[in-house]
Design a protein around this motif. Structure first.
Motif, PDB file in Angstrom:
ATOM      1  N   SER A  69       6.013  14.061  -3.134  1.00  0.00           N
ATOM      2  CA  SER A  69       7.106  13.073  -3.208  1.00  0.00           C
ATOM      3  C   SER A  69       6.698  11.704  -2.663  1.00  0.00           C
ATOM      4  O   SER A  69       7.399  10.724  -2.845  1.00  0.00           O
ATOM      5  N   GLN A  70       5.558  11.635  -1.980  1.00  0.00           N
ATOM      6  CA  GLN A  70       5.171  10.361  -1.352  1.00  0.00           C
ATOM      7  C   GLN A  70       4.479   9.410  -2.329  1.00  0.00           C
ATOM      8  O   GLN A  70       3.894   9.833  -3.316  1.00  0.00           O
ATOM      9  N   ASP A  71       4.534   8.111  -1.997  1.00  0.00           N
ATOM     10  CA  ASP A  71       3.895   7.100  -2.841  1.00  0.00           C
ATOM     11  C   ASP A  71       2.382   7.315  -2.875  1.00  0.00           C
ATOM     12  O   ASP A  71       1.799   7.822  -1.914  1.00  0.00           O
ATOM     13  N   ASP A  72       1.774   6.871  -3.953  1.00  0.00           N
ATOM     14  CA  ASP A  72       0.315   6.949  -4.080  1.00  0.00           C
ATOM     15  C   ASP A  72      -0.325   6.029  -3.029  1.00  0.00           C
ATOM     16  O   ASP A  72      -0.045   4.831  -2.995  1.00  0.00           O
ATOM     17  N   PRO A  73      -1.191   6.567  -2.157  1.00  0.00           N
ATOM     18  CA  PRO A  73      -1.825   5.702  -1.153  1.00  0.00           C
ATOM     19  C   PRO A  73      -3.016   4.916  -1.708  1.00  0.00           C
ATOM     20  O   PRO A  73      -3.566   4.060  -1.023  1.00  0.00           O
ATOM     21  N   VAL A  74      -3.418   5.223  -2.937  1.00  0.00           N
ATOM     22  CA  VAL A  74      -4.593   4.580  -3.542  1.00  0.00           C
ATOM     23  C   VAL A  74      -4.166   3.380  -4.394  1.00  0.00           C
ATOM     24  O   VAL A  74      -3.196   3.453  -5.141  1.00  0.00           O
ATOM     25  N   GLY A  75      -4.895   2.268  -4.274  1.00  0.00           N
ATOM     26  CA  GLY A  75      -4.615   1.087  -5.095  1.00  0.00           C
ATOM     27  C   GLY A  75      -3.502   0.215  -4.543  1.00  0.00           C
ATOM     28  O   GLY A  75      -2.957  -0.640  -5.238  1.00  0.00           O
ATOM     29  N   VAL A  76      -3.156   0.414  -3.271  1.00  0.00           N
ATOM     30  CA  VAL A  76      -2.100  -0.394  -2.645  1.00  0.00           C
ATOM     31  C   VAL A  76      -2.704  -1.750  -2.254  1.00  0.00           C
ATOM     32  O   VAL A  76      -3.738  -1.813  -1.598  1.00  0.00           O
ATOM     33  N   GLU A  77      -2.045  -2.832  -2.675  1.00  0.00           N
ATOM     34  CA  GLU A  77      -2.558  -4.169  -2.373  1.00  0.00           C
ATOM     35  C   GLU A  77      -2.311  -4.512  -0.908  1.00  0.00           C
ATOM     36  O   GLU A  77      -1.204  -4.419  -0.416  1.00  0.00           O
ATOM     37  N   ARG A  78      -3.388  -4.876  -0.205  1.00  0.00           N
ATOM     38  CA  ARG A  78      -3.267  -5.205   1.215  1.00  0.00           C
ATOM     39  C   ARG A  78      -3.365  -6.711   1.469  1.00  0.00           C
ATOM     40  O   ARG A  78      -2.955  -7.199   2.505  1.00  0.00           O
ATOM     41  N   PHE A  79      -3.932  -7.423   0.511  1.00  0.00           N
ATOM     42  CA  PHE A  79      -4.175  -8.848   0.716  1.00  0.00           C
ATOM     43  C   PHE A  79      -4.465  -9.453  -0.654  1.00  0.00           C
ATOM     44  O   PHE A  79      -5.079  -8.804  -1.505  1.00  0.00           O
ATOM     45  N   SER A  80      -3.979 -10.679  -0.906  1.00  0.00           N
ATOM     46  CA  SER A  80      -4.390 -11.351  -2.141  1.00  0.00           C
ATOM     47  C   SER A  80      -4.604 -12.833  -1.851  1.00  0.00           C
ATOM     48  O   SER A  80      -4.017 -13.381  -0.912  1.00  0.00           O
ATOM     49  N   PHE A  81      -5.448 -13.442  -2.674  1.00  0.00           N
ATOM     50  CA  PHE A  81      -5.873 -14.818  -2.405  1.00  0.00           C
ATOM     51  C   PHE A  81      -6.296 -15.452  -3.716  1.00  0.00           C
ATOM     52  O   PHE A  81      -7.040 -14.854  -4.492  1.00  0.00           O
ATOM     53  N   LYS A  82      -5.781 -16.651  -3.971  1.00  0.00           N
ATOM     54  CA  LYS A  82      -6.185 -17.373  -5.188  1.00  0.00           C
ATOM     55  C   LYS A  82      -7.212 -18.410  -4.753  1.00  0.00           C
ATOM     56  O   LYS A  82      -6.895 -19.346  -4.018  1.00  0.00           O
ATOM     57  N   TYR A  90      -8.177  -9.736  -4.758  1.00  0.00           N
ATOM     58  CA  TYR A  90      -7.264  -8.732  -4.169  1.00  0.00           C
ATOM     59  C   TYR A  90      -8.064  -7.802  -3.254  1.00  0.00           C
ATOM     60  O   TYR A  90      -9.230  -7.518  -3.521  1.00  0.00           O
ATOM     61  N   ASN A  91      -7.420  -7.321  -2.209  1.00  0.00           N
ATOM     62  CA  ASN A  91      -7.989  -6.222  -1.441  1.00  0.00           C
ATOM     63  C   ASN A  91      -7.023  -5.052  -1.581  1.00  0.00           C
ATOM     64  O   ASN A  91      -5.836  -5.184  -1.310  1.00  0.00           O
ATOM     65  N   LYS A  92      -7.553  -3.906  -2.049  1.00  0.00           N
ATOM     66  CA  LYS A  92      -6.692  -2.741  -2.298  1.00  0.00           C
ATOM     67  C   LYS A  92      -7.270  -1.498  -1.644  1.00  0.00           C
ATOM     68  O   LYS A  92      -8.488  -1.398  -1.439  1.00  0.00           O
ATOM     69  N   THR A  93      -6.398  -0.551  -1.343  1.00  0.00           N
ATOM     70  CA  THR A  93      -6.854   0.717  -0.786  1.00  0.00           C
ATOM     71  C   THR A  93      -7.624   1.502  -1.851  1.00  0.00           C
ATOM     72  O   THR A  93      -7.334   1.398  -3.049  1.00  0.00           O
ATOM     73  N   ALA A  94      -8.599   2.292  -1.378  1.00  0.00           N
ATOM     74  CA  ALA A  94      -9.435   3.090  -2.280  1.00  0.00           C
ATOM     75  C   ALA A  94      -9.761   4.426  -1.596  1.00  0.00           C
ATOM     76  O   ALA A  94      -9.807   4.503  -0.370  1.00  0.00           O
ATOM     77  N   SER A  95      -9.989   5.450  -2.403  1.00  0.00           N
ATOM     78  CA  SER A  95     -10.346   6.764  -1.842  1.00  0.00           C
ATOM     79  C   SER A  95     -11.708   6.688  -1.158  1.00  0.00           C
ATOM     80  O   SER A  95     -12.551   5.877  -1.524  1.00  0.00           O
ATOM     81  N   PHE A  96     -11.913   7.545  -0.163  1.00  0.00           N
ATOM     82  CA  PHE A  96     -13.230   7.636   0.472  1.00  0.00           C
ATOM     83  C   PHE A  96     -14.243   8.217  -0.509  1.00  0.00           C
ATOM     84  O   PHE A  96     -15.380   7.782  -0.571  1.00  0.00           O
ATOM     85  N   TRP A 388     -12.590  -4.646  -2.523  1.00  0.00           N
ATOM     86  CA  TRP A 388     -12.223  -5.988  -3.007  1.00  0.00           C
ATOM     87  C   TRP A 388     -12.306  -6.030  -4.535  1.00  0.00           C
ATOM     88  O   TRP A 388     -13.316  -5.638  -5.115  1.00  0.00           O
ATOM     89  N   TYR A 389     -11.236  -6.508  -5.146  1.00  0.00           N
ATOM     90  CA  TYR A 389     -11.185  -6.683  -6.610  1.00  0.00           C
ATOM     91  C   TYR A 389     -11.150  -8.186  -6.872  1.00  0.00           C
ATOM     92  O   TYR A 389     -10.221  -8.865  -6.420  1.00  0.00           O
ATOM     93  N   VAL A 390     -12.160  -8.691  -7.564  1.00  0.00           N
ATOM     94  CA  VAL A 390     -12.240 -10.139  -7.798  1.00  0.00           C
ATOM     95  C   VAL A 390     -12.288 -10.403  -9.299  1.00  0.00           C
ATOM     96  O   VAL A 390     -13.183  -9.922  -9.998  1.00  0.00           O
ATOM     97  N   HIS A 391     -11.303 -11.142  -9.829  1.00  0.00           N
ATOM     98  CA  HIS A 391     -11.187 -11.425 -11.269  1.00  0.00           C
ATOM     99  C   HIS A 391     -11.523 -12.889 -11.528  1.00  0.00           C
ATOM    100  O   HIS A 391     -10.900 -13.775 -10.948  1.00  0.00           O
TER     101      HIS A 391
END
Length: 397
Positions: A69-82, A90-96, A388-391
């Protein structure tokens, strides 16, 4: 490397696991009875952790359903910057990746810890103790059944049937990539893993928790918190040490009543030089006992001069797990809570609440006494790293 399963598939596997645990309830309890009968050790706290009854199965089912029932902990945005050059950062959570859990005697860990690791997108390697082997293998069989039901690879949950030497060899030269190790058990297990591991280790440390009865304490609260702290001796959040303010009004009467209550509950009471002399208790042979985690029907009571002395004492001797101050004085409580160096600090409440379920996390993988990367109960949202995801569209520096 396993490709991340969609959140829908991860949740479906968890709900199927809950169903299978219900269907196989009798079988799990029967198999566990075999493990209990075969256990020849004399460690009462290990026997307690090994046992699976209806209540334990209920908890396993509840854990699996709650995780789904809990939210997905993976891919949660923690920080964004243009960036000024137009790049979107973007900085997002990722699995170990792959998490190895080494634990003793607790078949419920095979559901709860594996479920937390799986829900957060990690492959889990389970290394349980030999005393719970058959119970664990039965639960892993159910994991595999749930995974197959949704076309997911069974290697998401893998059981390592290793002895001590094989475990050491695997830690030093893993036959597959391991990204994180979580040892759940006594100090010997933790020291063994730290010595041999070649990747990060989350230390699920010892308890040895303290309660400080300040001179402005409500004595009913103090008694309840101490008694509750000894209500489950196998738990790492149990109380082992009690410090009594020497300026507590009616100190002797309070200590005397407390000792009677503890003895009624079959708890052996030890005292420091002052308390033992005043109450006819066995005195401690050396101060080293203040470092010990008892995991037994045993408690040590000492007298202390002040809040500052208490803070220094806890910071020297405790396991860095939990500590509690009993006082009606908010200022003294604040001083204690800000300066005691334990993962959880309590004011007028029991240390027995240091538990993922009780502190709102739904469940826990372990209780960390380390300061990196998460302290205290480690829940679903903590079993992730970040990325870190950079587009861009052709930016160069």
């Amino acid at each position: 490397m396993n490709t991340l399963l969609s959140i829908e598939k991860r949740n479906a596997v968890l709900l199927k696991m809950a169903e299978l645990l219900e269907e196989e309830r009798e079988s799990i309890i029967t198999i566990n009875k075999g493990d209990l009968d075969a256990y020849k050790g004399d460690d009462i706290s290990m026997y307690d952790r090994l046992k699976v009854d209806n209540n334990k199965v209920d908890e396993m089912i509840k854990a699996a359903k709650h995780l789904a029932s809990q939210d997905d902990p993976v891919g949660v945005e923690r920080f964004s910057f243009k960036h000024e050059n137009g790049m979107q950062v973007y900085n997002k959570t990722a699995s170990f990746g792959t998490v190895l859990i080494i634990y003793e005697s607790r078949p419920d860990v095979t559901v709860e810890a594996a479920g937390i690791a799986f829900k957060s997108g990690n492959k889990i390697l389970l290394k349980g103790g030999k005393e719970s082997l058959n119970s664990n293998l039965k639960i892993v069989e159910l994991w595999h059944q749930a995974l197959k039901e949704f076309g997911a690879s069974t290697n998401w949950v893998e059981y390592l049937q290793f002895n001590r030497t094989e475990t050491q060899n695997f830690l030093e030269a893993p036959t597959q990539k391991v990204d994180l190790i979580v040892p759940r058990g006594g100090e010997r297990l933790i020291a063994f893993v730290k010595q041999h591991a070649t990747c990060p280790v989350i230390i699920s440390g010892r308890g040895n928790n303290f309660v400080y009865v300040h001179k402005d304490a409500d004595l009913d609260i103090a008694t309840d918190v101490i008694m509750n702290g000894k209500s489950k001796i196998s738990a790492c959040n149990a109380v082992d040490k009690v410090l009594i303010d020497k300026n507590l009004p009616n100190k002797n009467k309070f200590v005397n009543t407390l000792i009677s209550k503890l003895k009624e509950s079959k708890i052996e009471v030890l005292g420091d030089a002052v308390i033992s002399k005043e109450n006819g208790l066995e005195a401690i042979a050396s101060d080293n006992i203040w470092y010990e985690e008892f995991l037994d029907y045993k408690i040590l009571i000492g007298e202390i001069g002040s809040n500052q002395d208490t803070i220094a004492m806890i910071n020297k001797y405790s396991g860095g797990h939990s500590s509690s101050i009993i006082t009606a004085n908010e200022g003294e409580a604040k001083l204690f809570m800000e300066n005691v160096d334990t993962a959880a600090v309590y004011h007028n409440a029991s240390t027995r609440f240091t538990d993922g379920g009780q502190l709102g996390l739904g469940g826990e993988l372990a209780i960390s006494t380390d300061k990196l990367h998460q302290r205290g109960p480690i829940g679903l949202q903590h079993l992730v790293t970040n990325k870190w995801y950079v587009h861009g569209n052709g930016q160069i520096r």
